[in-house]
Design a protein around this motif. Structure first.
Motif, PDB file in Angstrom:
ATOM      1  N   LYS A 103       3.218  -6.219   2.248  1.00 37.84           N
ATOM      2  CA  LYS A 103       4.283  -5.521   1.522  1.00 37.84           C
ATOM      3  C   LYS A 103       4.160  -4.016   1.750  1.00 37.84           C
ATOM      4  CE  LYS A 103       4.358  -9.010  -2.160  1.00 37.84           C
ATOM      5  NZ  LYS A 103       4.145  -9.256  -3.621  1.00 37.84           N
ATOM      6  N   ALA A 104       5.279  -3.384   2.012  1.00 35.12           N
ATOM      7  CA  ALA A 104       5.282  -1.939   2.242  1.00 35.12           C
ATOM      8  C   ALA A 104       4.973  -1.186   0.953  1.00 35.12           C
ATOM      9  CB  ALA A 104       6.630  -1.502   2.790  1.00 35.12           C
ATOM     10  N   ASP A 105       4.232  -0.076   1.079  1.00 32.06           N
ATOM     11  CA  ASP A 105       4.017   0.794  -0.075  1.00 32.06           C
ATOM     12  C   ASP A 105       5.351   1.391  -0.510  1.00 32.06           C
ATOM     13  OD1 ASP A 105       1.285   0.400  -0.158  1.00 32.06           O
ATOM     14  OD2 ASP A 105       0.838   2.094   1.147  1.00 32.06           O
ATOM     15  N   GLU A 106       5.485   1.610  -1.810  1.00 29.76           N
ATOM     16  CA  GLU A 106       6.721   2.160  -2.368  1.00 29.76           C
ATOM     17  C   GLU A 106       6.482   3.579  -2.870  1.00 29.76           C
ATOM     18  OE1 GLU A 106       8.018  -0.493  -5.399  1.00 29.76           O
ATOM     19  OE2 GLU A 106       8.296  -2.194  -4.033  1.00 29.76           O
ATOM     20  N   ALA A 107       7.482   4.420  -2.716  1.00 29.55           N
ATOM     21  CA  ALA A 107       7.393   5.808  -3.174  1.00 29.55           C
ATOM     22  C   ALA A 107       7.033   5.854  -4.651  1.00 29.55           C
ATOM     23  CB  ALA A 107       8.710   6.529  -2.920  1.00 29.55           C
ATOM     24  N   GLY A 108       6.062   6.693  -4.981  1.00 23.81           N
ATOM     25  CA  GLY A 108       5.703   6.877  -6.386  1.00 23.81           C
ATOM     26  C   GLY A 108       4.619   5.962  -6.902  1.00 23.81           C
ATOM     27  N   GLN A 109       4.158   5.003  -6.097  1.00 21.51           N
ATOM     28  CA  GLN A 109       3.097   4.130  -6.611  1.00 21.51           C
ATOM     29  C   GLN A 109       1.798   4.929  -6.758  1.00 21.51           C
ATOM     30  OE1 GLN A 109       3.321   1.233  -3.320  1.00 21.51           O
ATOM     31  NE2 GLN A 109       1.121   1.560  -2.980  1.00 21.51           N
ATOM     32  N   ALA A 110       0.951   4.492  -7.669  1.00 20.34           N
ATOM     33  CA  ALA A 110      -0.219   5.285  -8.057  1.00 20.34           C
ATOM     34  C   ALA A 110      -1.216   5.479  -6.922  1.00 20.34           C
ATOM     35  CB  ALA A 110      -0.907   4.627  -9.247  1.00 20.34           C
ATOM     36  N   LEU A 111      -1.362   4.485  -6.061  1.00 20.13           N
ATOM     37  CA  LEU A 111      -2.377   4.551  -5.009  1.00 20.13           C
ATOM     38  C   LEU A 111      -1.802   4.031  -3.701  1.00 20.13           C
ATOM     39  CD1 LEU A 111      -5.429   5.089  -4.387  1.00 20.13           C
ATOM     40  CD2 LEU A 111      -5.807   2.642  -4.828  1.00 20.13           C
ATOM     41  N   MET A 112      -1.989   4.809  -2.640  1.00 17.86           N
ATOM     42  CA  MET A 112      -1.598   4.372  -1.304  1.00 17.86           C
ATOM     43  C   MET A 112      -2.764   4.616  -0.356  1.00 17.86           C
ATOM     44  SD  MET A 112       2.482   5.378  -1.017  1.00 17.86           S
ATOM     45  CE  MET A 112       2.354   7.096  -1.529  1.00 17.86           C
ATOM     46  N   GLY A 113      -2.512   4.741   0.933  1.00 20.20           N
ATOM     47  CA  GLY A 113      -3.547   5.057   1.899  1.00 20.20           C
ATOM     48  C   GLY A 113      -4.557   3.947   2.104  1.00 20.20           C
ATOM     49  N   ASN A 114      -5.668   4.305   2.757  1.00 24.83           N
ATOM     50  CA  ASN A 114      -6.711   3.326   3.061  1.00 24.83           C
ATOM     51  C   ASN A 114      -7.314   2.709   1.810  1.00 24.83           C
ATOM     52  OD1 ASN A 114      -6.612   3.559   5.908  1.00 24.83           O
ATOM     53  ND2 ASN A 114      -7.961   5.348   5.882  1.00 24.83           N
ATOM     54  N   LEU A 115      -7.418   3.499   0.732  1.00 22.63           N
ATOM     55  CA  LEU A 115      -8.025   2.957  -0.482  1.00 22.63           C
ATOM     56  C   LEU A 115      -7.226   1.807  -1.046  1.00 22.63           C
ATOM     57  CD1 LEU A 115      -9.831   5.446  -0.170  1.00 22.63           C
ATOM     58  CD2 LEU A 115      -9.671   5.788  -2.643  1.00 22.63           C
ATOM     59  N   ASN A 116      -5.905   1.917  -0.998  1.00 20.56           N
ATOM     60  CA  ASN A 116      -5.078   0.817  -1.482  1.00 20.56           C
ATOM     61  C   ASN A 116      -5.219  -0.413  -0.585  1.00 20.56           C
ATOM     62  OD1 ASN A 116      -3.137  -0.355  -3.280  1.00 20.56           O
ATOM     63  ND2 ASN A 116      -1.572  -0.036  -1.714  1.00 20.56           N
ATOM     64  N   GLN A 117      -5.415  -0.175   0.710  1.00 24.88           N
ATOM     65  CA  GLN A 117      -5.615  -1.301   1.618  1.00 24.88           C
ATOM     66  C   GLN A 117      -6.964  -1.980   1.367  1.00 24.88           C
ATOM     67  OE1 GLN A 117      -3.120  -2.529   3.672  1.00 24.88           O
ATOM     68  NE2 GLN A 117      -2.046  -1.030   2.375  1.00 24.88           N
ATOM     69  N   ILE A 118      -7.992  -1.193   1.021  1.00 26.17           N
ATOM     70  CA  ILE A 118      -9.276  -1.795   0.647  1.00 26.17           C
ATOM     71  C   ILE A 118      -9.116  -2.628  -0.619  1.00 26.17           C
ATOM     72  CG2 ILE A 118     -11.636  -1.296  -0.132  1.00 26.17           C
ATOM     73  CD1 ILE A 118     -11.545   1.208   1.642  1.00 26.17           C
ATOM     74  N   LYS A 119      -8.341  -2.104  -1.557  1.00 20.08           N
ATOM     75  CA  LYS A 119      -8.082  -2.847  -2.795  1.00 20.08           C
ATOM     76  C   LYS A 119      -7.407  -4.184  -2.493  1.00 20.08           C
ATOM     77  CE  LYS A 119      -6.203  -1.992  -7.429  1.00 20.08           C
ATOM     78  NZ  LYS A 119      -5.475  -0.997  -8.269  1.00 20.08           N
ATOM     79  N   GLN A 120      -6.440  -4.171  -1.587  1.00 16.33           N
ATOM     80  CA  GLN A 120      -5.778  -5.413  -1.185  1.00 16.33           C
ATOM     81  C   GLN A 120      -6.740  -6.347  -0.452  1.00 16.33           C
ATOM     82  OE1 GLN A 120      -2.154  -4.587   0.984  1.00 16.33           O
ATOM     83  NE2 GLN A 120      -1.426  -3.128  -0.555  1.00 16.33           N
ATOM     84  N   LEU A 121      -7.625  -5.767   0.368  1.00 12.57           N
ATOM     85  CA  LEU A 121      -8.604  -6.573   1.092  1.00 12.57           C
ATOM     86  C   LEU A 121      -9.548  -7.281   0.121  1.00 12.57           C
ATOM     87  CD1 LEU A 121      -9.495  -7.096   4.104  1.00 12.57           C
ATOM     88  CD2 LEU A 121     -11.273  -5.383   3.684  1.00 12.57           C
ATOM     89  N   LYS A 122      -9.967  -6.572  -0.916  1.00 10.67           N
ATOM     90  CA  LYS A 122     -10.850  -7.191  -1.910  1.00 10.67           C
ATOM     91  C   LYS A 122     -10.137  -8.274  -2.701  1.00 10.67           C
ATOM     92  CE  LYS A 122     -13.615  -4.659  -4.302  1.00 10.67           C
ATOM     93  NZ  LYS A 122     -14.040  -3.604  -5.239  1.00 10.67           N
ATOM     94  N   ALA A 123      -8.836  -8.111  -2.906  1.00  7.77           N
ATOM     95  CA  ALA A 123      -8.074  -9.170  -3.575  1.00  7.77           C
ATOM     96  C   ALA A 123      -8.029 -10.422  -2.707  1.00  7.77           C
ATOM     97  CB  ALA A 123      -6.661  -8.679  -3.883  1.00  7.77           C
ATOM     98  N   LYS A 124      -7.982 -10.238  -1.399  1.00 10.24           N
ATOM     99  CA  LYS A 124      -7.932 -11.369  -0.471  1.00 10.24           C
ATOM    100  C   LYS A 124      -9.308 -12.006  -0.302  1.00 10.24           C
ATOM    101  CE  LYS A 124      -6.095 -12.580   4.091  1.00 10.24           C
ATOM    102  NZ  LYS A 124      -5.057 -13.500   3.545  1.00 10.24           N
ATOM    103  N   PHE A 125     -10.357 -11.171  -0.367  1.00  3.41           N
ATOM    104  CA  PHE A 125     -11.738 -11.643  -0.233  1.00  3.41           C
ATOM    105  C   PHE A 125     -12.526 -11.184  -1.454  1.00  3.41           C
ATOM    106  CE2 PHE A 125     -10.156 -10.988   4.113  1.00  3.41           C
ATOM    107  CZ  PHE A 125     -10.296 -12.287   4.611  1.00  3.41           C
TER     108      PHE A 125
END
Length: 431
Positions: A103-125
């Motif tokens: 899912k694409a990041d949306e304008a105004g969301q609290a966290l983006m960048g690599n840190l948000n991708q790590i957060k998503q990675l931890k949700a997956k694993f």
């Protein structure tokens, strides 16, 4: 009771009940080895290499990791943690095709960048643990300032915990990055020893490094009580025995660390004129250097100085080192050169996914020393030392046979789209 004595008592008790424990077999994901597989993902991978964290999912590497180290946070002159690239860390919006969750990041969301991708990675694993890595070769300039006094140590640790563990990022909502990281990885290169030009270096860095770890443990323990979880503390340590002895109280620091990643590469490189291996398991026959370097020599040095083998996590390289203008003798090994080989990102160094394509091209032939455990490419004038899947698996078996604490990868963006090196590493670590 003074703060120091109170902290020592609490810390001793916490350590006695297992604050610093080995990873459980259940944390080893899909191959059941019971050892750690720690991978560094670099902040700058999204630029020239165009390798987002999703690449680690697509090539299968992420499923084989127990730990992900995100490199790097820097320190300011006062020794406090800062982002070295806020855009990459937490501001860059990722499009759907590069996002772990699709899912694409949306304008105004609290966290983006690599840190948000790590957060998503931890949700997956969910068993994956992620650490913020602080320092590195170019980011260690002010570590000595951070470690200098009780006040500077306390301020440094607080700034890093506030920013990376509590998640209070400049310009972002409070706690935006809370939960991304499960610990801190210190990459001070190197205490009491010159690293990158301009680094602040003091003789007392050796003792102050230990004191800095102690301060981290105190503050991580306090945060852990509040959050009802254990926060880990690791460090990246050198292969060079001179730097090791000048900079580290080995038997003491390993008691404070969850584990340590030990440099298992850059034994040789283009800072030398003579071609050589950069990551052999054993010193090759005919190696002209003194003292010699190899993974076996480095591991034994740590064991002799009191490091427990279960906490030694040996680094493996997903890149190679290269020379050109090499004398055409001995298949290019241990020969004079005229300088670094041309490469994709910097002279004299390139990713495995690039180097593997040289085999059979432009006269390059693959050579291997199975006894010493290293491989190289040579075409009569250019020489590359690197680890391919055969050598990575051999190295993993060495880690397993020596009953070490696991393997560390520098860095994950060097692997192929098929994840060849990570598959070989997992296969070799499997018991």
């Amino acid at each position: 009771m003074s703060r120091t004595r109170w902290g020592a008592a609490i810390l001793a008790g916490a350590l006695s009940i297992g604050l610093s424990v080995a990873v459980s077999p259940a944390q080893a994901h899909d191959y059941g080895s019971g050892v750690r597989t720690v991978g560094y993902y670099t902040q700058w991978s999204i630029y020239d290499r165009n390798i987002p964290i999703k690449y680690l999912v697509d090539n299968g590497s992420a499923a084989k990791l127990t730990h992900l180290n995100y490199a790097f946070s820097f320190l300011d002159e006062q020794g406090k943690c800062v982002s070295s690239d806020a855009w990459a860390d937490y501001q860059r919006p990722f499009p759907a095709e590069q996002a772990v969750n699709g899912k694409a990041d949306e304008a105004g969301q609290a966290l983006m960048g690599n840190l948000n991708q790590i957060k998503q990675l931890k949700a997956k694993f969910p068993k994956l643990r992620a650490y913020i890595s602080i320092g590195g070769w170019t980011g260690s300039k002010y570590f000595s300032n951070a470690a200098l006094t009780p006040q500077s140590r306390a301020a440094h640790v607080k700034s890093c915990i506030d920013m990376w563990l509590k998640g209070d990022l400049p310009g972002a909502p409070a706690g935006a990055a809370k939960g991304v990281f499960d610990g801190v990885d210190l990459d001070w290169e190197w205490p009491s020893t010159d690293g990158a030009p301009g680094n602040v270096v003091r003789p007392e860095d050796k003792q102050n490094f230990t004191k800095l770890l102690f301060e981290y443990r105190l503050q991580l323990l306090k945060l852990g009580f509040a959050d009802r979880k254990i926060y880990d503390l690791t460090a990246f340590l050198p292969a060079n025995r001179g730097a090791l002895d000048r900079g580290y109280e080995v038997d003491t620091i390993f008691k404070l660390l969850t584990f340590a990643t030990v440099q298992g590469y850059d034994y040789h490189g283009t800072w030398e004129q003579i071609t050589n291996q950069q990551s052999a398991i054993r010193a090759p026959e005919g190696d002209p250097t003194s003292p010699q370097d190899s993974s076996e020599i480095v591991v034994d040095a740590y064991l002799e100085r009191g490091a427990p083998r279960s906490k030694i996590v040996l680094g493996v390289p997903y890149y190679g080192r290269g020379w050109t203008g090499v004398t055409n003798q001995n298949n290019g090994l241990f020969q004079q050169s005229t300088g670094p080989a041309p490469a994709t990102y910097e002279p004299g160094a390139d990713d495995y996914r690039v180097l593997k394509n040289l085999v059979g091209q432009n006269g390059f032939k693959l050579y291997r020393d199975a006894k010493a455990g290293h491989a190289w490419l040579f075409n009569g004038t250019t020489f590359w030392t690197f680890d391919d899947p055969t050598e990575i698996k051999r190295k993993a078996q060495f880690i397993r046979d020596r009953r070490l604490g696991g393997a560390m990868i520098w860095s994950l963006d060097g692997d192929t789209p098929e994840g060849e090196l990570s598959k070989a590493l997992a296969s070799g670590l499997r018991r």
